[in-house]
Write a protein that holds these residues in place. Structure first.
Motif, short mmCIF file in Angstrom:
data_model
loop_
_atom_site.label_atom_id
_atom_site.label_comp_id
_atom_site.label_asym_id
_atom_site.label_seq_id
_atom_site.Cartn_x
_atom_site.Cartn_y
_atom_site.Cartn_z
N ALA A 110 35.11 42.06 26.26
CA ALA A 110 34.18 41.39 27.16
C ALA A 110 33.33 40.37 26.40
O ALA A 110 33.14 39.24 26.86
CB ALA A 110 33.30 42.40 27.88
N ILE B 11 38.16 42.09 35.05
CA ILE B 11 38.82 42.30 33.76
C ILE B 11 38.36 43.63 33.16
O ILE B 11 39.17 44.45 32.74
CB ILE B 11 38.54 41.13 32.80
CG1 ILE B 11 39.20 39.84 33.33
CG2 ILE B 11 39.01 41.45 31.38
CD1 ILE B 11 38.71 38.57 32.68
N ASP B 12 37.05 43.84 33.16
CA ASP B 12 36.51 45.07 32.58
C ASP B 12 36.99 46.32 33.32
O ASP B 12 37.30 47.33 32.70
CB ASP B 12 34.98 45.02 32.57
CG ASP B 12 34.39 46.13 31.73
OD1 ASP B 12 34.76 46.24 30.54
OD2 ASP B 12 33.57 46.89 32.26
N HIS C 132 41.23 36.29 34.59
CA HIS C 132 40.82 35.42 33.49
C HIS C 132 40.68 33.98 34.00
O HIS C 132 39.71 33.29 33.67
CB HIS C 132 41.84 35.46 32.35
CG HIS C 132 41.79 36.70 31.53
ND1 HIS C 132 42.12 37.93 32.02
CD2 HIS C 132 41.47 36.89 30.22
CE1 HIS C 132 42.00 38.84 31.06
NE2 HIS C 132 41.59 38.23 29.96
N LEU D 244 35.55 37.35 25.45
CA LEU D 244 35.84 36.48 26.60
C LEU D 244 34.62 35.69 27.03
O LEU D 244 34.72 34.50 27.35
CB LEU D 244 36.38 37.30 27.77
CG LEU D 244 37.79 37.86 27.61
CD1 LEU D 244 38.15 38.69 28.83
CD2 LEU D 244 38.82 36.77 27.36
N LYS D 245 33.47 36.34 27.03
CA LYS D 245 32.23 35.66 27.43
C LYS D 245 32.00 34.43 26.55
O LYS D 245 31.71 33.34 27.04
CB LYS D 245 31.06 36.63 27.35
CG LYS D 245 29.84 36.19 28.06
CD LYS D 245 28.80 37.30 28.05
CE LYS D 245 27.80 37.06 29.14
NZ LYS D 245 26.81 38.12 29.22
N ARG E 15 37.54 33.69 35.78
CA ARG E 15 36.37 34.06 34.96
C ARG E 15 35.67 35.30 35.54
O ARG E 15 34.45 35.43 35.48
CB ARG E 15 35.36 32.91 34.83
CG ARG E 15 35.94 31.59 34.36
CD ARG E 15 36.59 31.70 33.00
NE ARG E 15 36.96 30.39 32.49
CZ ARG E 15 38.22 29.94 32.41
NH1 ARG E 15 39.22 30.71 32.80
NH2 ARG E 15 38.47 28.75 31.93
N ASP E 16 36.47 36.19 36.10
CA ASP E 16 35.95 37.40 36.74
C ASP E 16 35.88 38.53 35.71
O ASP E 16 36.77 39.37 35.61
CB ASP E 16 36.84 37.78 37.92
CG ASP E 16 36.26 38.91 38.76
OD1 ASP E 16 35.34 39.61 38.28
OD2 ASP E 16 36.76 39.09 39.89
N LEU E 17 34.81 38.51 34.91
CA LEU E 17 34.67 39.49 33.84
C LEU E 17 34.58 40.92 34.36
O LEU E 17 35.02 41.85 33.69
CB LEU E 17 33.45 39.15 32.98
CG LEU E 17 33.57 37.84 32.19
CD1 LEU E 17 32.24 37.47 31.56
CD2 LEU E 17 34.66 37.94 31.14
N GLU E 18 34.04 41.11 35.56
CA GLU E 18 33.96 42.46 36.12
C GLU E 18 35.34 43.01 36.43
O GLU E 18 35.64 44.18 36.13
CB GLU E 18 33.08 42.46 37.37
CG GLU E 18 31.61 42.26 37.07
CD GLU E 18 30.75 42.25 38.32
OE1 GLU E 18 31.22 42.64 39.40
OE2 GLU E 18 29.58 41.83 38.20
#
Length: 143
Positions: A63, A38-39, A30, A66-67, A33-36
């Motif tokens: 997702a 996290i997902d 988080h 967070l975005k 900002r690593d959304l991949e």
């Protein structure tokens, strides 16, 4: 200790500390900002309940949340502590939890807001299944 769930008293015992690393890495994703990442760590049926009443159901909803949050604010998390605990269920399964605290700094309506946030996180099959958040505002004199 113990918890009472649906009227049933269940023991809480020391848990597997490897679950702490899963959670700490997840929170750091988080910060990055690593959304991949996290997902990849979210269970498909993730359930999140924030201190402000927001409820997230599912990894896709998380997702999207967070975005939007990352685009409109600048939240950051600073680790305070974490403990692992397990709750054996009457059916023989075990719920794995991590209880932790982070100092969270966010920007709300253009102002920096700091809170000590407490997370109860259920981890199942190395995935984040449930996140419950409680929060306490940090006063200026405490910073």
């Amino acid at each position: 200790g113990y918890e009472i769930w649906d009227g049933e008293k269940l023991d809480i015992v020391a848990g597997d500390t490897s679950n702490i690393k899963i959670w700490v890495d997840y929170v750091e994703a988080h910060n990055q900002r690593d959304l991949e990442a996290i997902d990849r760590t979210n269970a498909a049926d993730l359930e999140g309940k924030a201190a402000n009443g927001v409820i997230i159901n599912g990894a896709e909803a998380h997702a999207a949340f967070l975005k939007e949050w990352f685009a409109t604010s600048n939240p950051s998390w600073k680790y305070s502590y974490a403990i692992a605990n397990d709750v054996p269920q009457s059916d023989g399964t075990v719920h794995h939890w991590v209880t932790s605290s982070y100092r969270v700094t966010d920007t709300i309506d253009g102002k920096e807001v700091v809170a000590d946030e407490f997370f109860d996180v259920r981890i199942e099959n190395k995935k984040i299944k449930k996140i419950y958040v409680a929060s306490r505002a940090v006063l200026a004199e405490e910073k």
